[in-house]
Enzyme design. Structure first.
Site, PDB file in Angstrom:
ATOM      1  N   LYS A   1      65.589  32.890  53.976  1.00  0.00           N
ATOM      2  CA  LYS A   1      65.282  33.083  55.913  1.00  0.00           C
ATOM      3  C   LYS A   1      63.852  32.442  55.607  1.00  0.00           C
ATOM      4  CE  LYS A   1      66.154  37.813  57.530  1.00  0.00           C
ATOM      5  NZ  LYS A   1      65.833  38.112  58.473  1.00  0.00           N
TER       6      LYS A   1
ATOM      7  N   ASP B   1      64.989  37.862  65.894  1.00  0.00           N
ATOM      8  CA  ASP B   1      64.593  39.139  65.904  1.00  0.00           C
ATOM      9  C   ASP B   1      63.705  39.948  67.092  1.00  0.00           C
ATOM     10  OD1 ASP B   1      66.016  39.369  63.350  1.00  0.00           O
ATOM     11  OD2 ASP B   1      63.740  39.005  62.371  1.00  0.00           O
TER      12      ASP B   1
END
Ligand code: ATR
Length: 273
Positions: free
Chosen positions: A59, A95
């Site tokens: 990530k 997110d």
């Protein structure tokens, strides 16, 4: 792309959505070793695919391999979705938007919402930013390691000077939660049956929303207690679907069939111990 990528529900979710729209497309998990990440991105560009998700351990490192990053991804310091447009790789972080989607579905008035956010890790960072961008007027961060909570508050205050943002020690969690209208668990507590209870039942009441980002198990002890006391609950599955919906939209410009996807995923989460 992750390493490993076992147990991911994303292939199921996205392939279902492709079928829903009768698109001749697939979502496939690729275990990509860290030393192959750069080559994998070049390969994805060469193949001309819509894009891909990135998970642990890529990530952060993926940021060096994309051509552009969204403002959210830059702030959060992590990319979980790459969109390929005109031969360029654009890094996003879905997110925060994924977190907000279920709250929008509840018609939450963000400008009147007092937030108690438990946690100060990567997930909490994305969530805090999303809530403050939606103009929540007050946000209190409660983290086990108080200093980490404080550090996040300092960063947030720079970006959102008009909001009331503070960190408090863990011992004050119950008091803060009682005075909040939205309580969010962005810690990993709840993932294991033996985990301590985060907040006493007396923190919850009707009129509150209690949101747990943990989705295994689907119904965490926190959500069970909140529901018993009359609060509205939002599960980590809602956020999982929300972030998937946002990625799917980036790739295809189409909306996720949210309710149908929930019905597909739920059986996979019910029996998890
Ligand atoms: P993520 O990127 O998923 O948010 P993370 O960065 O490891 O993961 O953050 C995990 C969060 O859960 C942190 O807020 C952590 O608190 P600390 O900063 O004190 O480590 C919190 N957390 C993990 N286990 C916990 C526990 N047993 N009790 C309370 N908080 C816990």
């Amino acid at each position: 792309m992750g390493y490993p990528v076992t147990h991911s529900l994303s292939p199921l979710m996205h392939t279902f959505a492709f079928q829903h729209y009768d698109l001749d497309s697939l979502y496939v998990p690729f275990p990509v070793a860290p030393e192959h990440l750069a080559a994998a991105v070049v390969g994805a560009l060469a193949l001309g695919i819509y894009g891909f998700n990135v998970t642990i351990p890529h990530k952060e490192t993926i940021m060096a391999h994309v051509d552009e990053m969204s403002a959210e991804a830059r702030f959060i310091g992590a990319v979980n979705t790459v969109q390929i447009r005109d031969g360029r790789a654009i890094g996003h972080n879905t997110d925060g938007e994924g977190f907000l989607q279920p709250l929008r579905a509840l018609s939450l008035t963000f400008t009147e919402t007092l937030v108690c956010l438990l946690g100060a890790g990567g997930a909490a960072r994305a969530i805090a930013m999303a809530l403050l961008q939606s103009e929540c007027p007050a946000l209190v961060i409660v983290n086990r390691t108080y200093e980490r909570g404080q550090r996040l508050v300092t960063v947030l205050q720079k970006h959102f000077p008009h909001a009331e943002i503070r960190a408090v020690p863990y011992e004050q969690a119950a008091d803060v939660a009682r005075g909040s209208t939205l309580i969010v668990n962005a810690t990993s507590v709840g993932l294991h049956r033996e985990d301590a209870v985060l907040l006493p039942d007396t923190c919850f009441r009707a009129g509150q929303i209690v949101y747990d980002i943990v989705y295994r198990p689907l119904d965490t002890p926190l959500l069970q207690a909140a529901r018993r006391r009359g609060a509205k609950v939002v599960s980590g599955l809602d956020m999982l679907i929300g972030q998937g919906a946002e990625a799917f939209h980036l790739w295809t410009d189409l909306a996720f069939p949210v309710e149908a996807i929930r019905r597909v995923l739920e059986p996979f989460l019910h029996d998890v111990s």
